[in-house]
Design an enzyme around this catalytic site. Structure first.
Site, PDB file in Angstrom:
ATOM      1  N   GLY B 242      37.489  44.541  36.406  1.00 56.00           N
ATOM      2  CA  GLY B 242      36.739  45.371  37.258  1.00 56.00           C
ATOM      3  C   GLY B 242      37.659  45.590  38.533  1.00 56.00           C
ATOM      4  O   GLY B 242      37.310  46.631  38.929  1.00 56.00           O
ATOM      5  N   ARG B 243      37.889  44.753  38.902  1.00 57.90           N
ATOM      6  CA  ARG B 243      38.850  44.593  40.290  1.00 57.90           C
ATOM      7  C   ARG B 243      39.943  45.809  40.205  1.00 57.90           C
ATOM      8  O   ARG B 243      40.221  46.489  41.225  1.00 57.90           O
ATOM      9  CB  ARG B 243      39.670  43.407  40.657  1.00 57.90           C
ATOM     10  CG  ARG B 243      38.622  42.565  41.145  1.00 57.90           C
ATOM     11  CD  ARG B 243      39.148  40.896  41.076  1.00 57.90           C
ATOM     12  NE  ARG B 243      37.811  40.328  41.374  1.00 57.90           N
ATOM     13  CZ  ARG B 243      37.888  38.902  41.171  1.00 57.90           C
ATOM     14  NH1 ARG B 243      38.896  38.271  40.851  1.00 57.90           N
ATOM     15  NH2 ARG B 243      36.710  38.180  41.215  1.00 57.90           N
ATOM     16  N   TYR B 362      32.698  43.928  47.101  1.00 53.63           N
ATOM     17  CA  TYR B 362      32.155  43.652  45.622  1.00 53.63           C
ATOM     18  C   TYR B 362      33.040  43.413  44.896  1.00 53.63           C
ATOM     19  O   TYR B 362      34.331  43.770  45.153  1.00 53.63           O
ATOM     20  CB  TYR B 362      31.049  44.811  45.264  1.00 53.63           C
ATOM     21  CG  TYR B 362      31.474  46.223  45.101  1.00 53.63           C
ATOM     22  CD1 TYR B 362      32.789  46.601  45.414  1.00 53.63           C
ATOM     23  CD2 TYR B 362      30.552  47.230  44.660  1.00 53.63           C
ATOM     24  CE1 TYR B 362      33.174  48.070  45.070  1.00 53.63           C
ATOM     25  CE2 TYR B 362      30.725  48.506  44.736  1.00 53.63           C
ATOM     26  CZ  TYR B 362      32.066  48.958  45.041  1.00 53.63           C
ATOM     27  OH  TYR B 362      32.098  50.265  44.550  1.00 53.63           O
ATOM     28  N   GLU B 363      32.686  42.874  43.593  1.00 53.54           N
ATOM     29  CA  GLU B 363      33.708  42.438  42.589  1.00 53.54           C
ATOM     30  C   GLU B 363      34.838  41.591  43.272  1.00 53.54           C
ATOM     31  O   GLU B 363      36.008  41.478  42.726  1.00 53.54           O
ATOM     32  CB  GLU B 363      34.310  43.526  41.992  1.00 53.54           C
ATOM     33  CG  GLU B 363      33.351  44.269  41.282  1.00 53.54           C
ATOM     34  CD  GLU B 363      33.508  45.192  39.939  1.00 53.54           C
ATOM     35  OE1 GLU B 363      34.564  44.822  39.308  1.00 53.54           O
ATOM     36  OE2 GLU B 363      32.945  46.281  39.874  1.00 53.54           O
ATOM     37  N   GLY B 364      34.255  40.457  44.012  1.00 55.19           N
ATOM     38  CA  GLY B 364      35.168  39.715  44.603  1.00 55.19           C
ATOM     39  C   GLY B 364      35.620  40.107  46.028  1.00 55.19           C
ATOM     40  O   GLY B 364      36.215  41.052  46.210  1.00 55.19           O
TER      41      GLY B 364
END
Lengths: 260, 380
Positions: B242-243, B362-364
């Site tokens: 996702g990143r 988001y997503e870390g």
């Protein structure tokens, strides 16, 4: 139904510039695109394919890099692609180009031939009609809508200067299509992935049914005498008036410029 | 070594850029203003195969690769970051999660619908008390015959409400900590599943971000994604992928802001010269374009490694960290170059600056990316 669509790779004239000294197009760094009217023509072919089932062959004449527009045609949904490429085709004007394309069509099966109205680099609108002449096909130019009826008949809407004509044509026939009538679809991702694994058939001049003297520079009676950049004019003025007032405005303007 | 895109990747870029300019850009401001999920464009993207780019053809996808997928997210985000994240969350967090971890039956059941865009996908990990510390999951999944019964709440879920299928992490054995987490595939129509509060956000306002509520939500065991207790690993691996998508989104936002700034600086005249003629403009924008290009290489390298089956976790973290911070810097400067106009909604850079911020979260968060990178550095 077998449909053949003729396409041309052209420089994107919306970004092209003109060399002010030589009066020629500066093609360096200008992206090459599928000619918009041809893309409209391909869209018509693909719509006919979806509605009544057809095999769509795309054909182009050009240098080896013209391969790219054929890949784009595959990615839009074309079934077969042929690239006419040979040094013998170099320097062709519209007549020699139409002879080459007609020579290729003579060795292919078709029920309908589609070309764009005109290419944005030359703007002649001659190649399609010339091909129809060489092949002895009925032609309809400036097509904006086309419906297929049974028994190999097409109902075609043709744009004219002051309106439309609706014609019924029996195939095989040749139509030249306007991009304004057929908004081309986007390429499909799955077809893009496959596009470069498909075969683009390379046809040299020897494969065509045509007298070699009618090809390339030899077969081109057109000689470019001079090229020049059109002078830009100031934007015109728009009046929204009833006819009587309009007459007065026109008369006064013509008098102002000593035309009358 | 080859830094060039392949011919199909280039052809794809031509298509998606054309689509973004003609279909997405004209409605981007409205999507932001009205907080409206761009349903029609998502349908159009689905029809073209953009919602299943890296999914193999055997599962109904386009059979492309993740480099192509990052090109899609970049080009869409260049004009509308909302549209970019919809594609990213759907592809990376749901479709890829099932492709990488699903059983053959799960793949056959879900991937064709996701890849064709008939179904939209989402992913639920974050909870009110489990953000960066994702292991603090409070949503539970209790075994009951052939099912698991889920109870709990997820928050900040992208595509929530619009999605038809969710990949959900839940605690199956609290005593085991991380190893007690399991992921499940939950269909939106499942009894006991509902959508809670919709967030009103600073940016990416057209993307749906909501709460998910599980109240005795019964999910068949056949919907367990990955092994029992293997959910934390599934979630972390999914987020790695996702990143790359979010890094591509940040890259797109940055490039979009640069495009707008260059255009504006050529047109805007002050002190008898265009802004583009000032060396300050030139030097600042040269530095920023260098960072944007560096982001692009990081993004594509991470995607390429994923496609090659190589480890890419650190690459994805670096790509996201660098691209997100570049997007924030670029958009802030873009507003500055636009002056007072940049602060208004008359120009898109104001929206871009608001959109950029989320890519650092988001997503870390950027801090998490630094933890991942440092973890690799100090690993013995």
């Amino acid at each position: 139904m077998n449909i053949i669509v003729c396409v041309k790779q052209v420089p994107d004239t919306t970004v092209v510039k003109i060399d002010p000294v030589k009066n020629t197009l500066i093609r360096e760094g200008v992206p090459s695109i599928m000619n918009p009217d041809d893309k409209g023509g391909l869209e018509l072919a693909l719509q006919l394919k979806e509605k009544c089932g057809a095999n769509v062959t795309v054909i182009t004449m050009g240098p080896p890099q013209a391969d790219l527009v054929l890949r784009e045609a595959f990615a839009m949904g074309a079934d077969r692609a042929i690239l006419l490429t040979d040094r013998a085709f170099a320097g062709a004007d519209t007549l020699a180009t139409s002879n080459a394309l007609a020579g290729a069509l003579k060795v292919l099966d078709y029920d309908l031939v589609i070309t764009g109205r005109q290419a944005i680099d030359g703007d002649t609108a001659q190649v399609g009609p010339e091909m129809a002449q060489h092949l002895g096909l009925p032609q309809v130019s400036y097509v904006v809508d086309c419906q297929y009826n049974d028994a190999n008949k097409f109902t075609v809407k043709k744009e004219t200067e002051d309106g439309y004509e609706i014609l019924e044509v029996e195939g095989p026939a040749l139509f030249t299509v306007l991009a304004s009538g057929y908004k081309a679809r986007y390429m499909n991702v799955g077809l893009i992935v496959e596009a470069f694994n498909k075969e683009v058939e390379i046809w040299p001049a020897s494969k065509l049914d045509i007298d070699p003297n009618k090809l390339g520079l030899k077969g081109s009676p057109t000689k470019v005498k001079k090229a020049f950049t059109k002078a830009t004019k100031a934007a015109g003025q728009v009046y929204e008036l009833d006819p009587e007032q309009a007459v007065d405005v026109i008369i006064s303007k013509l008098q102002e410029k000593f035309i009358i | 070594m080859d830094f060039e895109l392949t011919q199909s990747q280039k052809l794809f870029q031509q298509m998606i850029r054309d689509f973004a300019e003609k279909e997405v850009k004209p409605i981007a401001a409205e999507v932001d203003e009205k907080e409206e999920f761009p349903k029609e464009n998502v349908k159009k993207l689905a029809k073209l195969g953009v919602l299943g780019i890296p999914t193999p053809k055997e599962y109904g996808g386009a059979g492309g690769d993740h480099v192509m997928y990052t090109i899609a997210v970049e080009e869409l985000s260049r004009v509308c970051a909302t549209t970019g994240v919809i594609v990213s969350a759907h592809t990376s967090l749901c479709e890829d999660a099932i492709l990488d971890n699903g059983t053959e039956e799960q793949k056959q059941k879900y991937l064709p619908k996701l890849a064709s865009g008939e179904w939209i996908g989402a992913f639920g990990l974050t909870e009110p008390n489990a953000g960066t510390d994702a292991s603090a999951q409070q949503t539970t999944a209790v075994e009951d015959g052939d099912d698991y019964i889920l109870n709990g709440t997820k928050i900040f879920i992208t595509n929530a409400g619009e999605a038809d299928v969710y990949v959900i992490a839940a605690m199956t054995d609290k005593s085991k900590g991380n190893k007690g987490i399991t992921t499940f595939i939950v269909e939106a129509s499942t009894k006991g599943f509902s959508i809670g509060k919709k967030e009103h956000k600073m940016g990416i306002r057209g993307s749906a971000t909501c709460e998910l509520i599980f109240e005795n939500c019964r999910v068949p065991k056949t919907n367990m994604l990955g092994p029992l207790g293997g959910g934390f690993a599934v979630a972390m691996k999914t987020l790695d992928g996702g990143r790359i998508g979010i890094a591509a989104q940040a890259l797109g936002i940055a490039q979009g802001a640069m495009d707008e700034t260059v255009k504006y600086c050529k047109e805007r005249k002050q002190f008898g010269r265009s802004l583009a003629q000032f060396q300050n403009t030139q030097f600042q924008l040269a530095d920023l374009q260098t960072k944007i290009e560096a982001s692009r290489y990081l993004v594509r390298a991470a995607a390429w490694k994923k496609d090659q089956g190589l480890p890419f976790s650190t690459d994805a973290a670096m790509a996201k960290l660098f691209a997100a911070e570049t997007a924030m810097e670029m958009t802030t400067k873009a507003v500055q170059f636009h002056g007072g106009y940049g602060y208004t909604r008359e120009y898109p850079v104001e929206r871009m600056m608001r959109d950029a911020k989320i890519t650092e979260i988001y997503e870390g968060t950027s801090e998490v990316q630094r933890m991942v990178i440092a973890g690799k550095l100090f690993k013995k």
